[in-house]
Design an enzyme around this catalytic site. Structure first.
Site, PDB file in Angstrom:
ATOM      1  N   TRP A 153      28.116 -25.227  13.892  1.00 33.94           N
ATOM      2  CA  TRP A 153      29.219 -25.340  14.863  1.00 33.94           C
ATOM      3  C   TRP A 153      28.934 -26.630  15.611  1.00 33.94           C
ATOM      4  O   TRP A 153      27.958 -26.726  16.362  1.00 33.94           O
ATOM      5  CB  TRP A 153      29.196 -24.138  15.789  1.00 33.94           C
ATOM      6  CG  TRP A 153      30.368 -24.020  16.700  1.00 33.94           C
ATOM      7  CD1 TRP A 153      31.574 -23.454  16.417  1.00 33.94           C
ATOM      8  CD2 TRP A 153      30.441 -24.463  18.072  1.00 33.94           C
ATOM      9  NE1 TRP A 153      32.398 -23.531  17.522  1.00 33.94           N
ATOM     10  CE2 TRP A 153      31.735 -24.134  18.537  1.00 33.94           C
ATOM     11  CE3 TRP A 153      29.554 -25.096  18.933  1.00 33.94           C
ATOM     12  CZ2 TRP A 153      32.148 -24.426  19.828  1.00 33.94           C
ATOM     13  CZ3 TRP A 153      29.972 -25.386  20.226  1.00 33.94           C
ATOM     14  CH2 TRP A 153      31.256 -25.052  20.659  1.00 33.94           C
TER      15      TRP A 153
ATOM     16  N   LYS B  52      31.529 -16.908  18.361  1.00 30.82           N
ATOM     17  CA  LYS B  52      31.312 -15.542  18.838  1.00 30.82           C
ATOM     18  C   LYS B  52      30.235 -15.513  19.908  1.00 30.82           C
ATOM     19  O   LYS B  52      30.339 -14.829  20.903  1.00 30.82           O
ATOM     20  CB  LYS B  52      30.901 -14.666  17.648  1.00 30.82           C
ATOM     21  CG  LYS B  52      30.621 -13.218  18.006  1.00 30.82           C
ATOM     22  CD  LYS B  52      31.896 -12.516  18.368  1.00 30.82           C
ATOM     23  CE  LYS B  52      31.710 -11.113  18.843  1.00 30.82           C
ATOM     24  NZ  LYS B  52      32.867 -10.689  19.661  1.00 30.82           N
TER      25      LYS B  52
ATOM     26  N   CYS C   1      26.176 -21.814  15.619  1.00 31.65           N
ATOM     27  CA  CYS C   1      25.399 -21.976  14.386  1.00 31.65           C
ATOM     28  C   CYS C   1      24.744 -20.674  13.926  1.00 31.65           C
ATOM     29  O   CYS C   1      24.263 -19.893  14.749  1.00 31.65           O
ATOM     30  CB  CYS C   1      24.296 -22.994  14.577  1.00 31.65           C
ATOM     31  SG  CYS C   1      24.882 -24.606  15.071  1.00 31.65           S
TER      32      CYS C   1
ATOM     33  N   LYS D 122      43.374 -13.443  25.173  1.00 27.07           N
ATOM     34  CA  LYS D 122      43.477 -12.986  23.783  1.00 27.07           C
ATOM     35  C   LYS D 122      44.559 -13.763  23.047  1.00 27.07           C
ATOM     36  O   LYS D 122      44.380 -14.184  21.913  1.00 27.07           O
ATOM     37  CB  LYS D 122      43.794 -11.476  23.692  1.00 27.07           C
ATOM     38  CG  LYS D 122      42.661 -10.550  24.042  1.00 27.07           C
ATOM     39  CD  LYS D 122      41.643 -10.348  22.954  1.00 27.07           C
ATOM     40  CE  LYS D 122      40.408 -11.176  23.069  1.00 27.07           C
ATOM     41  NZ  LYS D 122      39.478 -11.090  24.110  1.00 27.07           N
TER      42      LYS D 122
ATOM     43  N   GLU E  10      43.383 -17.345  22.353  1.00 26.64           N
ATOM     44  CA  GLU E  10      42.315 -17.407  21.353  1.00 26.64           C
ATOM     45  C   GLU E  10      42.846 -17.200  19.944  1.00 26.64           C
ATOM     46  O   GLU E  10      42.417 -17.870  19.016  1.00 26.64           O
ATOM     47  CB  GLU E  10      41.287 -16.287  21.619  1.00 26.64           C
ATOM     48  CG  GLU E  10      40.401 -16.495  22.813  1.00 26.64           C
ATOM     49  CD  GLU E  10      39.445 -15.324  23.019  1.00 26.64           C
ATOM     50  OE1 GLU E  10      38.244 -15.558  23.117  1.00 26.64           O
ATOM     51  OE2 GLU E  10      39.906 -14.154  23.083  1.00 26.64           O
TER      52      GLU E  10
ATOM     53  N   ARG F 200      30.350 -15.903  13.647  1.00 29.30           N
ATOM     54  CA  ARG F 200      29.853 -16.624  14.827  1.00 29.30           C
ATOM     55  C   ARG F 200      30.647 -17.900  15.095  1.00 29.30           C
ATOM     56  O   ARG F 200      30.588 -18.448  16.183  1.00 29.30           O
ATOM     57  CB  ARG F 200      28.380 -16.985  14.631  1.00 29.30           C
ATOM     58  CG  ARG F 200      27.482 -15.780  14.547  1.00 29.30           C
ATOM     59  CD  ARG F 200      26.094 -16.161  14.082  1.00 29.30           C
ATOM     60  NE  ARG F 200      25.380 -16.963  15.040  1.00 29.30           N
ATOM     61  CZ  ARG F 200      24.654 -16.475  16.029  1.00 29.30           C
ATOM     62  NH1 ARG F 200      24.579 -15.183  16.200  1.00 29.30           N
ATOM     63  NH2 ARG F 200      24.011 -17.277  16.857  1.00 29.30           N
TER      64      ARG F 200
ATOM     65  N   GLU G 189      42.873 -11.162  30.728  1.00 33.99           N
ATOM     66  CA  GLU G 189      42.330 -10.870  29.404  1.00 33.99           C
ATOM     67  C   GLU G 189      43.435 -10.927  28.336  1.00 33.99           C
ATOM     68  O   GLU G 189      43.224 -11.433  27.240  1.00 33.99           O
ATOM     69  CB  GLU G 189      41.629  -9.495  29.432  1.00 33.99           C
ATOM     70  CG  GLU G 189      41.074  -9.003  28.108  1.00 33.99           C
ATOM     71  CD  GLU G 189      40.016  -9.906  27.467  1.00 33.99           C
ATOM     72  OE1 GLU G 189      39.532 -10.849  28.107  1.00 33.99           O
ATOM     73  OE2 GLU G 189      39.715  -9.668  26.278  1.00 33.99           O
TER      74      GLU G 189
ATOM     75  N   ASN H 270      19.688 -24.322  15.441  1.00 35.13           N
ATOM     76  CA  ASN H 270      20.766 -23.786  16.265  1.00 35.13           C
ATOM     77  C   ASN H 270      20.387 -24.079  17.708  1.00 35.13           C
ATOM     78  O   ASN H 270      19.339 -23.640  18.170  1.00 35.13           O
ATOM     79  CB  ASN H 270      20.897 -22.266  16.041  1.00 35.13           C
ATOM     80  CG  ASN H 270      21.834 -21.616  17.043  1.00 35.13           C
ATOM     81  OD1 ASN H 270      22.621 -22.294  17.702  1.00 35.13           O
ATOM     82  ND2 ASN H 270      21.749 -20.298  17.166  1.00 35.13           N
ATOM     83  N   GLY H 271      21.222 -24.850  18.409  1.00 32.33           N
ATOM     84  CA  GLY H 271      20.913 -25.184  19.794  1.00 32.33           C
ATOM     85  C   GLY H 271      21.218 -26.639  20.065  1.00 32.33           C
ATOM     86  O   GLY H 271      21.916 -27.292  19.291  1.00 32.33           O
TER      87      GLY H 271
ATOM     88  N   HIS I 284      53.836 -18.509  44.100  1.00 33.10           N
ATOM     89  CA  HIS I 284      53.185 -19.737  44.579  1.00 33.10           C
ATOM     90  C   HIS I 284      52.989 -20.737  43.448  1.00 33.10           C
ATOM     91  O   HIS I 284      52.077 -21.549  43.506  1.00 33.10           O
ATOM     92  CB  HIS I 284      51.845 -19.389  45.229  1.00 33.10           C
ATOM     93  CG  HIS I 284      52.000 -18.448  46.377  1.00 33.10           C
ATOM     94  ND1 HIS I 284      52.518 -18.855  47.587  1.00 33.10           N
ATOM     95  CD2 HIS I 284      51.761 -17.126  46.496  1.00 33.10           C
ATOM     96  CE1 HIS I 284      52.568 -17.806  48.405  1.00 33.10           C
ATOM     97  NE2 HIS I 284      52.118 -16.756  47.751  1.00 33.10           N
TER      98      HIS I 284
HETATM   99  C1  G6P Z   1      32.497 -16.355  23.486  1.00 31.07           C
HETATM  100  C2  G6P Z   1      33.251 -15.286  22.714  1.00 31.07           C
HETATM  101  C3  G6P Z   1      33.956 -14.352  23.677  1.00 31.07           C
HETATM  102  C4  G6P Z   1      32.956 -13.764  24.667  1.00 31.07           C
HETATM  103  C5  G6P Z   1      32.174 -14.849  25.392  1.00 31.07           C
HETATM  104  C6  G6P Z   1      31.012 -14.270  26.184  1.00 31.07           C
HETATM  105  O1  G6P Z   1      33.390 -17.195  24.122  1.00 31.07           O
HETATM  106  O2  G6P Z   1      34.190 -15.889  21.848  1.00 31.07           O
HETATM  107  O3  G6P Z   1      34.580 -13.310  22.959  1.00 31.07           O
HETATM  108  O4  G6P Z   1      33.636 -12.990  25.600  1.00 31.07           O
HETATM  109  O5  G6P Z   1      31.603 -15.757  24.437  1.00 31.07           O
HETATM  110  O6  G6P Z   1      30.090 -13.725  25.290  1.00 31.07           O
HETATM  111  P1  G6P Z   1      29.084 -12.559  25.598  1.00 31.07           P
HETATM  112  O7  G6P Z   1      28.423 -12.300  24.272  1.00 31.07           O
HETATM  113  O8  G6P Z   1      28.125 -13.082  26.617  1.00 31.07           O
HETATM  114  O9  G6P Z   1      29.862 -11.410  26.083  1.00 31.07           O
END
Ligand code: G6P
Length: 611
Positions: free
Chosen positions: A73, A606, A2, A488, A491, A27, A484, A99-100, A507
């Site tokens: 959100w 985000k 949010c 990516k 996502e 966000r 990673e 937000n929360g 395995h």
């Molecule tokens: C969300 C974002 C990711 C990020 C993760 C941790 O899932 O989409 O890109 O890596 O949060 O966030 P931070 O701000 O703690 O690195």
């Protein structure tokens, strides 16, 4: 997650709020809304993008000097017009954004329902709002007082912002666990979840702390704690330019941020690394060098991509500092009564500095006496403030939801910290230390060089665009790079992908290999080269397609792989700084080729400010 924007002052509130909400779009959200207060209180809200909201209210009365806006959100209740914020209280007098998560909202809802309240939405927010109004009506007190009473009953996390139709000259806000910044202008105030909606108006800001209430008028900002005592606002100057949060000619923020990495890595090293003097200058490290060098154990807590940076750091720190490292998902760590011993140091890694699970994890460790070192990108964020010490990553604002430049900056900071500790502990020879400093200094240029191959990577993305699954493999500190790379791809392109240590392939994942499965190796030159060659052979023998990230000049893998992405040669210890970048680009181009909005992948946020 949010986003919150609010304005009070001489300007028209609506355009300020809408522009702010657009700046917070990154966000992640599914609906948007605004409440405008002049003589009357008007609420407009809509499922979907901020632009859809704007369009739907063309021709309405949007004039007001006070207003609040929100991007939601979904947590409680599906994304819909009726669940969007702001919510109105039963009487229609109060409007609120939040937000929360209010964890005990079911209990509060039961109590209110018994008293005859009914609800228009499925949200915890509407419950809290009516709870506040109910307290005010029963106690005949001010809104501020009723909010204070309500918050003492509430469990969970929140930033809430309230408007009262009878007091158009005041905005009331409160925070616990979710971020809130207040911008101070001349006779005006701006509120937002982060500084990006504020910087074009003022650089003077106050970060509201947990359990604080803000009573805001055009030319007055009063901060109080829940005990009704005044707190002097700590005004800070923002070191952020507007251009840093604009796309600068790129089609997407994610692409811009990937291409920014030569500069962000350089900025992260600047003023810290000095090869000629053989020094690393980091105040947070230097001032706590005894704690760090004497650490019995380093526990890294993080989420998402930051957790992957932690995994890479584990390899590096153990290798050169000889300190045992554990890497924990913050969300798991916080609930499992972790054993913290004297001499344990916690590294909290977070781009946003606002990830709810990471915040609680470090608070728990802090209570048990651990020393907390924050590695954070957003200056002034919650994690930066609650850590005992730390180092900023200086990657600049990261808007793309999927983290890219913040990740490489986190690695750079972690490598510098490891080098500094190793140097002090003398677990590294002088020659090797200088060699690594020199290698690190050369990284920005090498990233520039590898980014020149972006067209080739774009073509590969087109070639692999229609795959259904992908397997990412790597060994040593390139295993987290495989994780990673897979993250990516998931996502951004919604293709199922898994990351595995290459040797573990036998395995399980090898059962998936056939002519349709691309297997993507992160295989820059390293001690593992021959072993990776064998793994590639095993894939080829089963007709799998191999796409490999290799160091330039690696003719062996080049001949075996179906496709390659080349990175400049670098020391094995820091090679993830290069090998991850083609994988970021590959995922980004693939998502773009599929026509997705790579900056705002579905369902993702985000900054995850709820647990
Ligand atoms: C969300 C974002 C990711 C990020 C993760 C941790 O899932 O989409 O890109 O890596 O949060 O966030 P931070 O701000 O703690 O690195």
């Amino acid at each position: 997650m949010c986003g919150i924007v609010a304005y009070i002052g001489p300007r028209e509130a609506y355009p300020v709020i809408m522009k702010g909400l657009k700046r917070l779009e990154y966000r992640g959200y599914d609906s948007a809304g605004v409440a405008l207060l002049e003589k009357d209180l008007r609420v407009y809200k809509k499922q979907g993008r901020v632009a859809a909201l704007e369009e739907s209210i063309i021709g309405q009365d949007l004039h007001a000097h006070t207003g609040i806006g929100h991007t939601r959100w979904a947590t409680h209740g599906e994304p819909s017009d009726r669940n969007a914020h702001p919510h109105l209280s039963a009487s229609g007098r109060l409007a609120m954004i939040h937000n929360g998560i209010i964890e005990n909202y079911t209990q509060l809802k039961k109590e209110l329902t018994k008293k005859g309240y009914s609800f228009k939405s499925d949200t915890d927010t509407e419950v809290l709002l009516n709870f506040i109004e109910d307290i005010q009506e029963n106690n005949n007190c001010s809104l501020e007082e009723s909010l204070r009473i309500a918050l003492k009953r509430v469990t969970g996390a929140y930033v809430i912002v309230l408007l009262d139709r009878n007091h158009p000259d005041t905005i009331i806000a409160a925070r616990k666990g979710s971020p809130l910044v207040i911008g101070i202008g001349k006779g005006e105030h701006f509120l937002a979840s982060d500084a990006s909606p504020i910087i074009e108006y003022t650089k003077e800001v106050v970060y509201v702390n947990d359990y604080e209430l803000a009573i805001i008028k055009c030319d007055e900002l009063i901060l109080k704690n829940l005990g009704n005592e005044k707190i002097t606002p700590f005004v800070q100057k923002l070191d952020l330019e507007l251009t840093a949060i604009e796309k600068g000619g790129y089609e997407h923020f994610m692409l811009k941020e990937i291409f920014e990495q030569p500069e962000t890595i350089f900025d992260c090293l600047r003023g810290r690394l000095d090869v000629t003097k053989g020094t690393i200058t980091m105040a947070g490290v230097q001032n706590n060098i005894d704690k760090l060098t004497n650490a019995k154990r380093i526990i890294i807590v993080a989420c998402g991509t930051s957790w992957h940076a932690g995994l890479i750091a584990e390899y590096i720190i153990e290798e050169i500092c000889r300190i045992p490292v554990e890497v924990e998902y913050a969300s798991e760590f916080r609930y499992r009564n972790p054993v913290i011993n004297h001499g344990d140091v916690i590294f909290a890694i977070s781009q946003s500095g606002e990830t709810a699970d990471t915040i609680v994890a470090i608070e728990k460790a802090k209570e048990q006496g651990a020393f907390i070192f924050g590695i954070v990108n957003v200056v002034g964020s919650s994690i930066a403030r609650i850590s005992h010490a730390g180092a900023y990553t200086h990657a600049g604002p990261e808007i793309g939801v999927a983290s890219t430049k913040a990740f490489t900056a986190q690695m750079v900071v972690l490598i510098m910290i490891a080098l500094k500790i190793a140097y002090e502990k003398q677990t590294l020879t002088e020659d090797r230390y200088i060699q690594l400093l020199t290698e690190l200094q050369a990284i920005p240029e090498k990233v520039k060089e590898l980014l020149r191959t972006s067209e080739h990577i774009r073509n590969l993305a087109l070639k692999y665009k229609n795959v259904k699954d992908a397997l990412y493999l790597g060994r040593g500190n390139n295993f987290p790079v495989a994780l990673e790379g897979a993250l990516k791809l998931k996502e951004i392109s919604y293709i199922h992908a898994e990351g595995y240590p290459a040797a573990e392939m036998k395995h399980g994942p090898i059962a998936l290999v056939d002519e349709n499965l691309p297997v993507i190796f992160s295989a820059p030159k390293s001690f593992y080269h021959e072993k990776l060659v064998s793994n590639i052979q095993e894939i080829k023998a089963r007709k799998g397609k191999v796409l490999a990230v290799i160091s330039e000049g690696d003719e062996v893998i080049e001949k075996m792989a179906d496709d390659i992405m080349t990175v400049p040669l670098a020391d094995e210890l820091i090679s993830p700084l290069l090998s991850v970048i083609p994988l970021q680009l590959f995922a980004c181009y693939l998502g773009m080729a599929k026509g997705y909005d790579v900056d705002k992948p579905r369902n993702l946020a985000k900054s995850v400010t709820v647990e």
